[in-house]
Design an enzyme around this catalytic site. Sequence first.
Site, PDB file in Angstrom:
ATOM      1  N   HIS A 194       0.836  -1.206   0.000  1.00 11.76           N
ATOM      2  CA  HIS A 194       0.000   0.000   0.000  1.00 11.76           C
ATOM      3  C   HIS A 194       0.866   1.251   0.000  1.00 11.76           C
ATOM      4  O   HIS A 194       0.518   2.268   0.580  1.00 11.76           O
ATOM      5  CB  HIS A 194      -0.920   0.029   1.225  1.00 11.76           C
ATOM      6  CG  HIS A 194      -1.830  -1.147   1.329  1.00 11.76           C
ATOM      7  ND1 HIS A 194      -1.555  -2.233   2.115  1.00 11.76           N
ATOM      8  CD2 HIS A 194      -3.008  -1.406   0.730  1.00 11.76           C
ATOM      9  CE1 HIS A 194      -2.531  -3.116   2.011  1.00 11.76           C
ATOM     10  NE2 HIS A 194      -3.423  -2.647   1.174  1.00 11.76           N
ATOM     11  N   THR A 238     -10.006   1.861   6.934  1.00  6.50           N
ATOM     12  CA  THR A 238      -9.993   2.025   8.386  1.00  6.50           C
ATOM     13  C   THR A 238     -10.694   3.307   8.804  1.00  6.50           C
ATOM     14  O   THR A 238     -11.454   3.317   9.777  1.00  6.50           O
ATOM     15  CB  THR A 238      -8.538   2.030   8.894  1.00  6.50           C
ATOM     16  OG1 THR A 238      -7.906   0.809   8.511  1.00  6.50           O
ATOM     17  CG2 THR A 238      -8.491   2.159  10.405  1.00  6.50           C
ATOM     18  N   THR A 248      -2.402   8.820  15.404  1.00  5.32           N
ATOM     19  CA  THR A 248      -3.597   8.441  14.649  1.00  5.32           C
ATOM     20  C   THR A 248      -4.640   9.537  14.840  1.00  5.32           C
ATOM     21  O   THR A 248      -4.430  10.499  15.596  1.00  5.32           O
ATOM     22  CB  THR A 248      -4.186   7.104  15.145  1.00  5.32           C
ATOM     23  OG1 THR A 248      -4.701   7.286  16.472  1.00  5.32           O
ATOM     24  CG2 THR A 248      -3.143   6.000  15.140  1.00  5.32           C
ATOM     25  N   ASP A 274       0.060  13.135  11.193  1.00  2.00           N
ATOM     26  CA  ASP A 274      -0.724  11.973  10.784  1.00  2.00           C
ATOM     27  C   ASP A 274      -1.900  12.458   9.938  1.00  2.00           C
ATOM     28  O   ASP A 274      -2.614  13.390  10.336  1.00  2.00           O
ATOM     29  CB  ASP A 274      -1.239  11.223  12.011  1.00  2.00           C
ATOM     30  CG  ASP A 274      -2.155  10.084  11.617  1.00  2.00           C
ATOM     31  OD1 ASP A 274      -1.644   9.074  11.138  1.00  2.00           O
ATOM     32  OD2 ASP A 274      -3.377  10.242  11.778  1.00  2.00           O
TER      33      ASP A 274
END
Length: 596
Positions: free
Chosen positions: A222, A464, A520, A579
């Site tokens: 990815h 996600t 995150t 992020d």
Amino acid sequence: MSLKHVVNEPRELVTESLRGLARLNPNVRLDETNKVIVLKDVPKDKVTLISGGGSGHEPAHAGFVGSGLLSAAICGNVFASPNVGQIRKAIDYVGNKKGTLAVIMRYTGDVLLFGLAKEQHAVTNPDQPFRLTIVGDDCAVPRKQGSLVGRRGLAGTVLVYKVASALSDEGAGIDDVFKLSEWAATRVGTIGAGLDHCHIPGTGPAESHLTADQVEIGMGIHNEAGVLKEKLTSSKELIAKMLGFVTSTTDPERSFLPFKHDGKDEVVLLVNNLGGMSELELSSIANDAVETLTGASAKITVRRIIVGSVMTSLNLPGFSLTLFLLPRAGEEYEPKKILELIDAPASSPGWKFLATTEPGVIEPATAAETAAPAAIKSGGAPVAPTDYAFFEKALLSAAAAVIKAEPEITRCDTIAGDGDCGLTLKAGAEGIIEVLKSGKIDKSDMVSAILSLAQSIEKNMDGTSGALYSIWSNALAAGISKAAKAQNTSSATASVWAEALSHALSVLFSYTAARRPSRTLIDPLHAFTDAFAATKGADFAAAVKEAAKAADETKDLVAKAGRAAYVGREELQKAQVPDPGALGVKTILEGILAAL
């Protein structure tokens, strides 16, 4: 890397590719609405197998739908997990009383969404057994670095479902098929290498992270960076180093497979084109791999060799090597039996399939496939908004901010992840705008309104991010109902919102191991929620400020979860990018604040 692609509209590429696959393979049917490729004649008297994940890895997994392999495959958008509705549709197509086994790669979105589908199926179809094998065959990321998220799934996944399907064809029950797949998942190891990264159609130019004479070992599928960059020398030297990652029994950070190095180890070798290697080079690589394994230093017998494009990464100029370590005589499975399962007949485009009939015809979509999902309504007492007009204005402002920020979010994700975060958030924002302007939202009840928004998120956001936003928004709706009842009010006051946001975060924590600081989207979301709750909703601006600070601080954090956990830590910190998921949360909150 090549930035050019032969496409019509990038957003339609996955669907148009599946149409082409259905023409190539007349034994399958395409559910275009749900991006599911399924056998026309699904067996009802044996265990069926499914797999799925983001597109861009063709022929995996849709190209392996065929006899002796998969009964169905579910396709997300490029590098993005399919949503739970797509997965449930595939299970409905192939489910029977013998049972269904899903074999997937270990990526957070895939695990979350296939796991959710598994739990839902257990409730709605208790008479149809369903099992889930999660394959993590990556040998690049050290144990310590991947301790929280686990090893990534790579090309070895295809070998796992090949042997499981062959056992199913022999009439084995779901427990035996599942047992074999779980065992096989522990016997495959894969390492990849690339001369550059791939380019995602529809995204802007990306900078190369390698010089003209460098190779990167341990690259993911990815666009994740590898674990080692070095000068590209000869094929033999590169392959010897790569195979060392897979066969080592002395490296405490790896040593994933139980090689004994006594001259009796036997393997199935898979040499996989990651998308951009020439066939001329690939055959040479295969030769070097066999010579390295069978040479005097390794003394490993190669019993079978498979060479070709099995699991790609769009146009990535690289390859991966997978070893399937066969058992010894007298172990739980006999080596002869495993080889019989590898050799068992299979027919699909990805497994060197050749159609001898006319091209398949694309069947028109059924009414059930194209029907819009029914609007979700709250089953409890309505909770009225204090100012619906402002609620809508704030959401439109946030959506516009996300759309404007998409190029920057994509840039950050290209460095720190797989490059799809910006496009995923943009798709979600466009969906929110569409549903707000449709006039179908219940303006008298905040719970129903948020459920409508959650439905849009589930439909439009993949991967996600889509899973996390879907879970959070559904939990937020439940939290508003719960908080209003606890506070004995029928209005969505600031304190109700504060309590509901805390509830939503708590629910989200039950589905993800990420906690602040983790690099995150959890970082700014947690900071905002705590600050907003501390004032019982009285100071939104201060809470947004805390979220923005937390998002900016992710530049210097070591990733503990998410796609960035697989990226080389030194390279990521040198890049000094926030992020992308955290940047997305910051953008949303600042967009809402701008409407105040």
